[in-house]
Structures are given as structure tokens and as C-alpha cells.
Design a protein around this motif. Structure first.
Motif, PDB file in Angstrom:
ATOM      1  N   ARG A   3     -15.279  36.337  28.779  1.00  0.00           N
ATOM      2  CA  ARG A   3     -14.684  37.372  28.223  1.00  0.00           C
ATOM      3  C   ARG A   3     -15.834  38.487  27.571  1.00  0.00           C
ATOM      4  NH1 ARG A   3      -9.823  37.843  25.055  1.00  0.00           N
ATOM      5  NH2 ARG A   3      -8.465  38.581  26.355  1.00  0.00           N
ATOM      6  N   ILE A   4     -15.633  40.158  27.592  1.00  0.00           N
ATOM      7  CA  ILE A   4     -16.730  40.327  26.955  1.00  0.00           C
ATOM      8  C   ILE A   4     -15.455  41.163  26.296  1.00  0.00           C
ATOM      9  CG2 ILE A   4     -18.250  42.477  26.882  1.00  0.00           C
ATOM     10  CD1 ILE A   4     -18.874  41.006  29.724  1.00  0.00           C
ATOM     11  N   ALA A   5     -15.744  41.743  25.616  1.00  0.00           N
ATOM     12  CA  ALA A   5     -15.229  42.793  23.617  1.00  0.00           C
ATOM     13  C   ALA A   5     -16.387  43.868  24.177  1.00  0.00           C
ATOM     14  CB  ALA A   5     -14.964  42.470  23.000  1.00  0.00           C
ATOM     15  N   VAL A   6     -16.085  44.974  24.335  1.00  0.00           N
ATOM     16  CA  VAL A   6     -16.597  46.464  24.060  1.00  0.00           C
ATOM     17  C   VAL A   6     -16.077  46.863  22.991  1.00  0.00           C
ATOM     18  CG1 VAL A   6     -17.649  48.458  25.610  1.00  0.00           C
ATOM     19  CG2 VAL A   6     -16.662  45.917  26.796  1.00  0.00           C
ATOM     20  N   ALA A   7     -16.720  47.594  21.747  1.00  0.00           N
ATOM     21  CA  ALA A   7     -16.480  48.122  20.808  1.00  0.00           C
ATOM     22  C   ALA A   7     -16.745  49.618  20.917  1.00  0.00           C
ATOM     23  CB  ALA A   7     -17.265  47.842  20.141  1.00  0.00           C
ATOM     24  N   LEU A   8     -15.335  50.123  21.318  1.00  0.00           N
ATOM     25  CA  LEU A   8     -15.580  51.456  21.528  1.00  0.00           C
ATOM     26  C   LEU A   8     -15.614  52.528  20.031  1.00  0.00           C
ATOM     27  CD1 LEU A   8     -14.394  51.987  24.685  1.00  0.00           C
ATOM     28  CD2 LEU A   8     -16.601  51.998  24.234  1.00  0.00           C
ATOM     29  N   GLN A   9     -16.682  53.963  19.994  1.00  0.00           N
ATOM     30  CA  GLN A   9     -15.644  54.325  18.893  1.00  0.00           C
ATOM     31  C   GLN A   9     -16.229  55.896  18.915  1.00  0.00           C
ATOM     32  OE1 GLN A   9     -17.866  53.602  15.107  1.00  0.00           O
ATOM     33  NE2 GLN A   9     -19.346  52.665  16.628  1.00  0.00           N
ATOM     34  N   ALA A  10     -15.199  57.149  18.431  1.00  0.00           N
ATOM     35  CA  ALA A  10     -15.510  58.258  18.624  1.00  0.00           C
ATOM     36  C   ALA A  10     -16.227  58.816  18.776  1.00  0.00           C
ATOM     37  CB  ALA A  10     -14.545  59.023  17.386  1.00  0.00           C
ATOM     38  N   ASP A  11     -16.741  59.354  20.033  1.00  0.00           N
ATOM     39  CA  ASP A  11     -18.730  59.956  20.246  1.00  0.00           C
ATOM     40  C   ASP A  11     -19.270  58.867  21.026  1.00  0.00           C
ATOM     41  OD1 ASP A  11     -17.089  62.744  19.743  1.00  0.00           O
ATOM     42  OD2 ASP A  11     -17.858  62.188  17.937  1.00  0.00           O
ATOM     43  N   ALA A  23     -19.687  45.987  36.669  1.00  0.00           N
ATOM     44  CA  ALA A  23     -20.805  44.436  37.534  1.00  0.00           C
ATOM     45  C   ALA A  23     -20.234  43.817  37.160  1.00  0.00           C
ATOM     46  CB  ALA A  23     -22.405  44.393  37.137  1.00  0.00           C
ATOM     47  N   ALA A  24     -20.005  43.408  35.263  1.00  0.00           N
ATOM     48  CA  ALA A  24     -18.723  42.373  35.352  1.00  0.00           C
ATOM     49  C   ALA A  24     -17.669  42.597  35.441  1.00  0.00           C
ATOM     50  CB  ALA A  24     -19.073  42.488  33.147  1.00  0.00           C
ATOM     51  N   ARG A  25     -17.280  43.211  35.732  1.00  0.00           N
ATOM     52  CA  ARG A  25     -16.003  43.438  36.412  1.00  0.00           C
ATOM     53  C   ARG A  25     -15.402  43.201  36.826  1.00  0.00           C
ATOM     54  NH1 ARG A  25     -11.973  47.032  37.793  1.00  0.00           N
ATOM     55  NH2 ARG A  25     -10.073  46.738  37.730  1.00  0.00           N
ATOM     56  N   TYR A  26     -16.050  44.413  38.026  1.00  0.00           N
ATOM     57  CA  TYR A  26     -15.610  44.219  39.877  1.00  0.00           C
ATOM     58  C   TYR A  26     -16.356  42.626  40.598  1.00  0.00           C
ATOM     59  CZ  TYR A  26     -14.728  46.309  43.685  1.00  0.00           C
ATOM     60  OH  TYR A  26     -14.789  46.985  45.155  1.00  0.00           O
ATOM     61  N   TYR A  27     -17.830  43.187  39.936  1.00  0.00           N
ATOM     62  CA  TYR A  27     -18.740  42.652  40.510  1.00  0.00           C
ATOM     63  C   TYR A  27     -18.389  41.048  41.001  1.00  0.00           C
ATOM     64  CZ  TYR A  27     -20.175  46.472  42.877  1.00  0.00           C
ATOM     65  OH  TYR A  27     -20.357  47.944  43.592  1.00  0.00           O
ATOM     66  N   THR A 160     -31.497  47.888  32.270  1.00  0.00           N
ATOM     67  CA  THR A 160     -31.957  47.001  31.517  1.00  0.00           C
ATOM     68  C   THR A 160     -31.041  46.785  30.847  1.00  0.00           C
ATOM     69  OG1 THR A 160     -33.051  47.563  30.336  1.00  0.00           O
ATOM     70  CG2 THR A 160     -34.324  47.215  32.579  1.00  0.00           C
ATOM     71  N   PHE A 161     -30.348  46.859  30.545  1.00  0.00           N
ATOM     72  CA  PHE A 161     -29.222  46.094  28.806  1.00  0.00           C
ATOM     73  C   PHE A 161     -28.492  45.549  30.181  1.00  0.00           C
ATOM     74  CE2 PHE A 161     -24.927  47.628  26.663  1.00  0.00           C
ATOM     75  CZ  PHE A 161     -25.808  46.057  25.476  1.00  0.00           C
ATOM     76  N   ALA A 162     -27.786  46.038  30.661  1.00  0.00           N
ATOM     77  CA  ALA A 162     -26.368  45.133  31.534  1.00  0.00           C
ATOM     78  C   ALA A 162     -27.518  43.887  31.610  1.00  0.00           C
ATOM     79  CB  ALA A 162     -26.034  46.654  32.628  1.00  0.00           C
ATOM     80  N   MET A 163     -28.686  44.344  32.747  1.00  0.00           N
ATOM     81  CA  MET A 163     -28.707  42.987  33.733  1.00  0.00           C
ATOM     82  C   MET A 163     -28.893  42.219  31.881  1.00  0.00           C
ATOM     83  SD  MET A 163     -32.491  44.365  34.809  1.00  0.00           S
ATOM     84  CE  MET A 163     -32.442  45.699  36.416  1.00  0.00           C
ATOM     85  N   GLU A 164     -29.859  42.156  30.761  1.00  0.00           N
ATOM     86  CA  GLU A 164     -30.085  41.623  29.600  1.00  0.00           C
ATOM     87  C   GLU A 164     -28.921  40.642  29.554  1.00  0.00           C
ATOM     88  OE1 GLU A 164     -32.468  39.705  29.167  1.00  0.00           O
ATOM     89  OE2 GLU A 164     -34.168  41.001  30.828  1.00  0.00           O
ATOM     90  N   VAL A 165     -27.880  41.664  29.167  1.00  0.00           N
ATOM     91  CA  VAL A 165     -26.202  41.064  28.715  1.00  0.00           C
ATOM     92  C   VAL A 165     -26.001  39.758  29.543  1.00  0.00           C
ATOM     93  CG1 VAL A 165     -23.936  41.763  28.440  1.00  0.00           C
ATOM     94  CG2 VAL A 165     -25.706  43.097  27.445  1.00  0.00           C
ATOM     95  N   LEU A 166     -25.647  40.538  30.735  1.00  0.00           N
ATOM     96  CA  LEU A 166     -25.656  39.284  32.111  1.00  0.00           C
ATOM     97  C   LEU A 166     -26.499  38.032  32.291  1.00  0.00           C
ATOM     98  CD1 LEU A 166     -24.533  41.731  34.968  1.00  0.00           C
ATOM     99  CD2 LEU A 166     -23.748  40.735  33.769  1.00  0.00           C
ATOM    100  N   LYS A 167     -27.403  38.458  31.776  1.00  0.00           N
ATOM    101  CA  LYS A 167     -28.451  37.381  31.949  1.00  0.00           C
ATOM    102  C   LYS A 167     -28.307  36.436  30.837  1.00  0.00           C
ATOM    103  CE  LYS A 167     -32.868  39.080  33.932  1.00  0.00           C
ATOM    104  NZ  LYS A 167     -34.179  39.420  34.026  1.00  0.00           N
ATOM    105  N   ALA A 168     -27.673  36.846  29.108  1.00  0.00           N
ATOM    106  CA  ALA A 168     -27.468  36.387  28.160  1.00  0.00           C
ATOM    107  C   ALA A 168     -26.023  35.903  28.516  1.00  0.00           C
ATOM    108  CB  ALA A 168     -27.322  36.897  26.993  1.00  0.00           C
ATOM    109  N   LEU A 169     -25.271  35.590  29.110  1.00  0.00           N
ATOM    110  CA  LEU A 169     -24.364  35.103  29.387  1.00  0.00           C
ATOM    111  C   LEU A 169     -23.817  34.402  30.282  1.00  0.00           C
ATOM    112  CD1 LEU A 169     -21.846  38.134  29.337  1.00  0.00           C
ATOM    113  CD2 LEU A 169     -21.356  35.960  28.029  1.00  0.00           C
ATOM    114  N   ASP A 170     -25.316  33.797  31.501  1.00  0.00           N
ATOM    115  CA  ASP A 170     -25.567  33.043  32.596  1.00  0.00           C
ATOM    116  C   ASP A 170     -24.615  33.892  33.854  1.00  0.00           C
ATOM    117  OD1 ASP A 170     -27.160  30.675  32.531  1.00  0.00           O
ATOM    118  OD2 ASP A 170     -26.203  29.659  31.960  1.00  0.00           O
ATOM    119  N   LEU A 171     -24.963  35.018  33.736  1.00  0.00           N
ATOM    120  CA  LEU A 171     -24.788  35.790  34.835  1.00  0.00           C
ATOM    121  C   LEU A 171     -25.354  36.687  35.897  1.00  0.00           C
ATOM    122  CD1 LEU A 171     -21.483  36.885  33.183  1.00  0.00           C
ATOM    123  CD2 LEU A 171     -21.337  35.058  34.565  1.00  0.00           C
ATOM    124  N   TRP A 172     -26.484  35.660  35.822  1.00  0.00           N
ATOM    125  CA  TRP A 172     -27.749  36.563  37.171  1.00  0.00           C
ATOM    126  C   TRP A 172     -27.229  35.731  38.029  1.00  0.00           C
ATOM    127  CZ3 TRP A 172     -28.629  41.266  36.483  1.00  0.00           C
ATOM    128  CH2 TRP A 172     -30.017  41.717  37.376  1.00  0.00           C
TER     129      TRP A 172
END
Length: 188
Positions: A3-11, A23-27, A160-172
Motif C-alpha cells: 500500500r503506497i501513499a503518494v503525497a501530492l501538493q499544488a504544482d 506500474a505499482a497499481r496496474y501491473y 530509476t526512482f520507480a525501480m528503486e521504490v519497487l525494489k525497496a518494497l520487495d516488488l522488483w
């Protein structure tokens, strides 16, 4: 599943979390939850209007495996949310904390980069935060860095940001690798 929280703010920089989120959601079938400071819609730098699922107050490391913070223009405007408490709480509980672009520098302000290898847009951008003590661990490179569950990247490295987050979550997984690698092929 994660379960991933993506913190968005204006701009926010919409391209920075996009590949990871898709990738995380769909695949991979992860639960990707978007949040804004007050739970109200936010507009990205590119004009993408996002109606978030929750407000920042509802992001709790007991409910999420990762906190992902994209960069954006809010820091340059002096209007960025202070992620110190949230980032420290996630890190203290052994959860993944990820920041890209200006958000990597914002993590420098929290102290969680002081003892881990990390990168960002530049060392100078991290040093703008007076509490930052991690310069000896800074890596000046164009790719994301992951160390002890903390992922950082320059704004030019969403792949590579996506790759490393997935690796850190053991989802690679092989599926994740195939999907993400296809998007990064032009950079080989």
C-alpha cells in the motif's frame, strides 16, 4: 499487497511519480492512494487536476508501506508542506520513504538522509536546509539511490526512482522489471 501513499501538493511534478504509480497499481496490483494537504484537489505543474483519496493527516505508517513524495514548484514558491514529522515517522517504523527532485531536498531537512546514501538534484539544493548533515553520503549521479528504505532521485530520473521504490518494497519481480525496463530503454 503493498500500500503506497503518494503525497501530492499544488504544482507537483506530475511526471515524477507517474511511472511508479502505474506500474505499482496496474501491473503489480498494489493499492496506490493519493493524498493532498487537506484532501482537496490539487493541480500539477502540467495542469493535471487530481482529486486525492485522502488528506495528509490520514497518511499513517500503520496503514501504508511507503510514503512517496514527488517534487514540484511548491518548494520554490515557499508553499511546500513540511514533511518532517511524516517522513521521520515512516522511517522510524521501517517503512519506505521516497523523495524525488525538490522532495529529495525536503527529506534532507528531516534528518533522515544524514546516515544513508542518497542523491537529488544537487548537493547545493540539500544544503539549503540548515539541519542537513548528510553531505558525506551524497552521491552526485543521474540515477535514483536506495539505502535502508530511503529512496532519493533527481527530477530527471523517474524511471530509476520507480525501480528503486519497487525494489525497496520487495516488488522488483520479473513482471515489474520487464515493464519498467521498457520505459527506460531509451536511456541505455
Amino acid at each position: 499487497m503493498a500500500r503506497i501513499a503518494v503525497a501530492l501538493q499544488a504544482d507537483f511534478a506530475d511526471w515524477e511519480p507517474a511511472l511508479l504509480m502505474a506500474a505499482a497499481r496496474y501491473y503489480l496490483g498494489c493499492d496506490v492512494v493519493t493524498a493532498s494537504p487537506d484532501g482537496q484537489p490539487v493541480v500539477s505543474m502540467g495542469g493535471l487536476k487530481v482529486t486525492p483519496d485522502i488528506g495528509f493527516a490520514e497518511i499513517d505508517p500503520k496503514r501504508f508501506d511507503a510514503l512517496v513524495i514527488p517534487g514540484g514548484y511548491a518548494w520554490e514558491k515557499g508553499e511546500a508542506f513540511d514533511f518532517t514529522e511524516l517522513a521521520r515517522d515512516f522511517h522510524a517504523k521501517g517503512k519506505v520513504v521516497a523523495g524525488i527532485c525538490a522532495a529529495a531536498s525536503a527529506l534532507a531537512a528531516t534528518g533522515i538522509l544524514d546516515d544513508v546514501a542518497h542523491t537529488g538534484n544537487s548537493l547545493a539544493s540539500h544544503r539549503k536546509y540548515p539541519g542537513y548533515q548528510g553531505a558525506e553520503h551524497y552521491r552526485d549521479q543521474p540515477r535514483a539511490v536506495c539505502d535502508k528504505g530511503v529512496v532519493t532521485a533527481p527530477g530527471s530520473a523517474p524511471d530509476t526512482f520507480a525501480m528503486e521504490v519497487l525494489k525497496a518494497l520487495d516488488l522488483w519481480t520479473p513482471d515489474a522489471q520487464a515493464e519498467i525496463s521498457a520505459f527506460a530503454a531509451e536511456h541505455r
